[in-house]
Design an enzyme around this catalytic site. Structure first.
Site, PDB file in Angstrom:
ATOM      1  N   HIS A 162       0.828  -1.213   0.000  1.00 46.67           N
ATOM      2  CA  HIS A 162       0.000   0.000   0.000  1.00 46.67           C
ATOM      3  C   HIS A 162       0.858   1.257   0.000  1.00 46.67           C
ATOM      4  O   HIS A 162       0.562   2.211  -0.727  1.00 46.67           O
ATOM      5  CB  HIS A 162      -0.947   0.000   1.197  1.00 46.67           C
TER       6      HIS A 162
ATOM      7  N   HIS B  46      -9.151  -2.493  -5.343  1.00 46.25           N
ATOM      8  CA  HIS B  46      -8.046  -2.722  -4.410  1.00 46.25           C
ATOM      9  C   HIS B  46      -7.017  -3.680  -5.004  1.00 46.25           C
ATOM     10  O   HIS B  46      -5.811  -3.509  -4.771  1.00 46.25           O
ATOM     11  CB  HIS B  46      -8.543  -3.273  -3.074  1.00 46.25           C
TER      12      HIS B  46
ATOM     13  N   ASP C 243      -3.063  -2.940  -5.227  1.00 50.90           N
ATOM     14  CA  ASP C 243      -1.998  -3.872  -4.853  1.00 50.90           C
ATOM     15  C   ASP C 243      -1.037  -4.107  -6.010  1.00 50.90           C
ATOM     16  O   ASP C 243       0.186  -4.171  -5.833  1.00 50.90           O
ATOM     17  CB  ASP C 243      -2.601  -5.214  -4.426  1.00 50.90           C
TER      18      ASP C 243
ATOM     19  N   HIS D 260      -0.183 -11.155  -4.978  1.00 49.29           N
ATOM     20  CA  HIS D 260       1.157 -10.607  -4.779  1.00 49.29           C
ATOM     21  C   HIS D 260       2.243 -11.526  -5.325  1.00 49.29           C
ATOM     22  O   HIS D 260       3.162 -11.087  -6.020  1.00 49.29           O
ATOM     23  CB  HIS D 260       1.403 -10.373  -3.287  1.00 49.29           C
TER      24      HIS D 260
END
Length: 306
Positions: A78, A235, A239, A262
């Protein structure tokens, strides 16, 4: 030109997974410095970590940087999204613990603090990484790819069994403050069943209904509800920007993520940099620099909801 901040800015809160309190301070840095993290609770030699793709220890739930001394900083995505989305080229990020504070679960508090301090142009040209050939990685149904483009574009597709999320897709050109306006205030999200499993394994100990959107089937359990109907996919794009910022310079490419996370995005960067024919480093002329994330962004563009 490259940019840094005019003055330091600090943030305090708890880590999402560790639940431990932490204070993080973003400091200005000289031209060519790049982005580095430093653990202030460790010696200077042990606690310095590059914000780079090859310092990532790949995990499914967050992005964790690890150096050769074994020091780590978790959940950097973030703050990295905020740094990239505000167009910062050089900064030292000091933190007094092993995990970045989650704050409200989005990047908006970091963006607000950065823009309140202001940005300063530096006497060195911006550089970018131009993707020259398609690069794709897969893990089961999850796919992440980079395609040649003149600017950074992010397209994302998610599909969850919970009706509160379901199937969502969105794409955005990340330039001229688009990240700040469209993505920065979108919060991390999870399913109630996953929360219980994570906490049973010592994770999500700092998670609350205020710093994450928690869903259970068709119900949104967080009292504040959703900031946008498609907040979850927004979101995921946030990311992705934070993870792509670990390339070391802005990307001139189209990123496409399908159920990606991720770890897969980091695998994609490793694939990109594994072959020198995939990319080249370019000095940005005026026209290219105008297409980079964060150019011309102002505090007025931060969404009022955040």
């Amino acid at each position: 030109m490259q940019q840094t901040m005019k003055a330091p800015v600090s943030f305090s809160g708890e880590g999402l997974h560790s639940g431990k309190p932490a204070t993080l301070t973003i400091h200005p840095a000289k031209a060519g410095f790049g982005i580095w993290f430093r653990r202030t609770d460790l010696s200077e030699e042990e606690g310095l970590l590059p914000a780079r793709w090859n310092a990532v220890e790949r995990t499914a739930l967050c992005t964790r940087l690890v150096n050769t001394s074994g020091a780590s900083v978790s959940t950097v995505e973030h703050v990295m999204a905020a740094i990239a989305g505000c167009g910062i080229s050089n900064a030292l990020v000091e933190i007094d613990g092993p995990e970045v504070p989650i704050l409200d679960g989005s990047a908006a508090p970091f963006v607000r603090g950065i823009l309140a301090r202001g940005l300063r142009a530096q006497s060195a040209p911006s550089r970018a990484i131009q993707v020259l050939r398609p690069v794709e990685v897969k893990n089961g149904e999850a796919v992440a790819r980079l395609l040649p483009a003149d600017q950074l574009e992010i397209a994302f597709h998610i599909d969850f069994p919970d009706a509160a999320i379901g199937r969502q897709e969105r794409e955005l050109v990340i330039k001229n403050g688009a990240f700040v306006r469209e993505l920065s205030d979108s919060r991390t999200f999870c399913r109630q069943a996953d929360v219980e499993a994570m906490q049973a394994n010592g994770l999500a100990l700092g998670g609350t209904y205020d710093n994450a959107v928690v869903v259970d089937g068709a119900e949104v359990l967080s009292p504040s509800g959703l900031r946008y109907e498609d907040e979850p996919v927004r979101h995921k794009m946030l990311d992705a920007l934070g993870d792509l910022a670990l390339a070391g310079a802005p990307l001139l490419a189209r990123y496409e993520g399908i159920r990606a996370g991720h770890s897969l995005t980091n695998t994609l960067l490793r694939a990109l940099f594994s072959d020198r024919r995939n990319y080249r480093i370019v000095s940005c002329d005026e026209a290219t620099a105008a297409r980079l994330p964060g150019v011309g962004v102002t505090p007025a563009e931060i969404p009022a909801v955040a």
